[in-house]
Write an enzyme that holds these catalytic residues in place. Structure first.
Site, PDB file in Angstrom:
ATOM      1  N   ASP A  32      11.082 -31.321  37.538  1.00  0.00           N
ATOM      2  CA  ASP A  32      12.353 -30.978  37.991  1.00  0.00           C
ATOM      3  C   ASP A  32      12.694 -29.426  37.687  1.00  0.00           C
ATOM      4  O   ASP A  32      11.972 -28.822  37.028  1.00  0.00           O
ATOM      5  CB  ASP A  32      13.341 -31.802  38.364  1.00  0.00           C
ATOM      6  N   HIS A  49      19.798 -29.414  39.583  1.00  0.00           N
ATOM      7  CA  HIS A  49      19.114 -30.381  40.283  1.00  0.00           C
ATOM      8  C   HIS A  49      18.609 -31.510  39.392  1.00  0.00           C
ATOM      9  O   HIS A  49      18.849 -32.744  39.810  1.00  0.00           O
ATOM     10  CB  HIS A  49      18.055 -29.670  41.038  1.00  0.00           C
ATOM     11  N   SER A 108      16.456 -35.543  47.625  1.00  0.00           N
ATOM     12  CA  SER A 108      16.221 -35.578  45.926  1.00  0.00           C
ATOM     13  C   SER A 108      17.051 -36.811  45.382  1.00  0.00           C
ATOM     14  O   SER A 108      16.736 -37.039  44.320  1.00  0.00           O
ATOM     15  CB  SER A 108      16.612 -34.367  45.838  1.00  0.00           C
TER      16      SER A 108
END
Length: 461
Positions: free
Chosen positions: A149, A194, A402
């Site tokens: 990620d 994220h 996600s």
């Protein structure tokens, strides 16, 4: 006569010199581009690019794959003179595709206890049967979950089980455009907020609870502040497998183009990037890891050629095929998103024989219906979006596939510990599908795969 011969020789030499000078000058002025290369022998490849003064920008030795930066003329010369080079294509990049909404609200819950935040985690309460699955968790947690990620804020008070961070982003970042990227292998900063969101869904253990609180998490950083090369993602999967992670979460991807009818070395598709990703996933499986991937966030039927080809501006008559990657690759557990009513999220990709299972990733339906002001003021955000850890050390609401995939990754790690399935990925997946998935009558295969995640059912003997 001798003078005439001398003149002819002089003229020929002058023309040769001018041609060489022109060729050299054009080479200097040629635009440099990035290419992905698959080769046979590492030593031969290294010698070849060194001889032609071609820059090596990235390499994955395990996959016999690399990225180079060069001109078209040098690239053509490399291909023609080197049988060691198997395939070459312009490098494909990827980007995080979450729909980001500036809420104007960050939750700083220092004054509140974990119970208060768990009350706001409607998604986690659903899949854990109001937290009952936590009581069924194994006493000793040995399984490890990797995140490929954008990095993580490992100093977040709820993410104390972050163990290892590997930075896969090279010096100067994406194609030399990020001067603040040092290439330091331990650099962790989550510039996109994220990876920190994803980590919270897996193993947060504090004010916020992940599906597997306190599970060991290892982060393989493949983003700076811009895009990521797909080869960095493949490298992250390889390194995660080499580090003996039991589950590898990949909540990112791209629509990769592959033309199976094209047999040329120099490609106009993305075969090298596609094959590297598939080989990395196969490599991980052989090492005993399970790769979990989120589907794309475009709400399209990936099996409809016209729909998916549109994402890459291709017409439906081409021999090229577009793949939602890595979600649509082999040996991947593919996860889609459902909303607060357990119906497919409007942004979640779908298709026949595509999805393995669904779990909650939230929705923006009420935002689209009522607008941002009402969405914030009337509590629609809290009703439909998922609360998770933020890179600023606080908490934030967000929606996307996600946030669905990591719930499955955390649950798989629980199953591996509970039923002692270390290094048995196929057995673990088979049992997971039997015990950890619930299917409602309306859940058809095309939109919901085998059904929705039920962590309590998975752990209950």
């Amino acid at each position: 006569m001798n003078k005439f011969k001398f003149f002819i020789v002089f003229l020929i030499l002058s023309l040769v010199f001018l041609q060489n000078e022109y060729a050299f000058g054009s080479s200097l002025n040629e635009e440099l581009s990035y290419y992905s290369v698959e080769y046979d022998n590492a030593k031969t490849f290294k010698e070849s690019i060194k001889q032609k003064n071609i820059e090596l920008t990235y390499k994955i030795p395990e996959l016999h794959t690399a990225q180079i930066k060069t001109s078209k003329s040098k690239l053509n010369s490399l291909i023609k003179s080197n049988k060691n080079v198997k395939f070459v294509n312009p490098t494909c990049s990827t980007c995080v595709v979450e729909k980001s909404v500036k809420t104007g609200k960050n939750l700083n819950n220092k004054k509140n206890g974990s119970h208060d935040l768990f009350d706001r985690q409607w998604d986690m309460r659903k899949i854990t049967n109001e937290g009952k699955s936590y009581k069924l968790s194994p006493d000793r947690k040995k399984a490890k979950v990797a995140l490929v990620d954008s990095g993580v804020n490992s100093s977040h008070t709820d993410l104390k089980s972050i163990n290892k961070i590997v930075n896969e982003v090279p010096k100067n970042g994406f194609r030399g455009s990020e001067n603040d990227e040092s290439g330091n292998k331990n650099f962790e900063e989550d510039k996109l907020n994220h990876g920190t969101l994803v980590a919270g869904q897996i193993g947060a253990n504090g004010n916020l609870k992940g599906v597997n609180p306190g599970v060991e998490m290892n982060v393989y950083r493949v983003f700076g502040s811009k895009k990521s090369e797909m080869l960095w993602v493949s490298k992250g999967i390889i390194d995660a497998a080499n580090d003996d992670n039991d589950v590898i979460n990949v909540s990112l991807g791209n629509y990769l183009i592959k033309d199976n009818q094209n047999k040329k070395k120099l490609r106009d598709d993305e075969k090298v990037d596609y094959d590297a990703l598939q080989k990395a996933i196969n490599y991980a499986q052989k090492k005993g890891s399970i790769v979990v991937a989120a589907v794309g966030n475009d709400g399209i039927n990936v099996k409809k050629v016209k729909e998916i080809n549109k994402k890459r501006n291709l017409n439906s008559k081409t021999s090229k095929k577009v793949y939602d990657s890595p979600a649509n690759l082999n040996n991947v557990m593919t996860v889609g998103s459902i909303d607060d009513n357990d119906y497919i999220s409007e942004f979640s990709n779908y298709g026949n024989n595509f999805i393995d299972l669904m779990t909650i990733g939230g929705s923006y339906k009420l935002l689209d219906k009522y607008g941002k002001d009402a969405w914030l003021e009337k509590g629609y955000m809290q009703k439909q979006s998922v609360l998770s850890t933020s890179s600023n050390g606080r908490y934030i609401y967000q929606s996307g596939t996600s946030l669905a995939a990591p719930k499955v990754s955390g649950a798989l790690a629980l199953e591996i510990d509970k039923y002692q399935l270390k290094d048995q990925p196929e057995t673990a997946i088979e049992l997971f599908k039997k015990k950890g998935i619930e299917k409602e009558k309306y859940m058809d295969k095309k939109h919901y795969g085998n059904g929705k995640l039920d962590v309590y059912k998975l752990l209950k003997e």
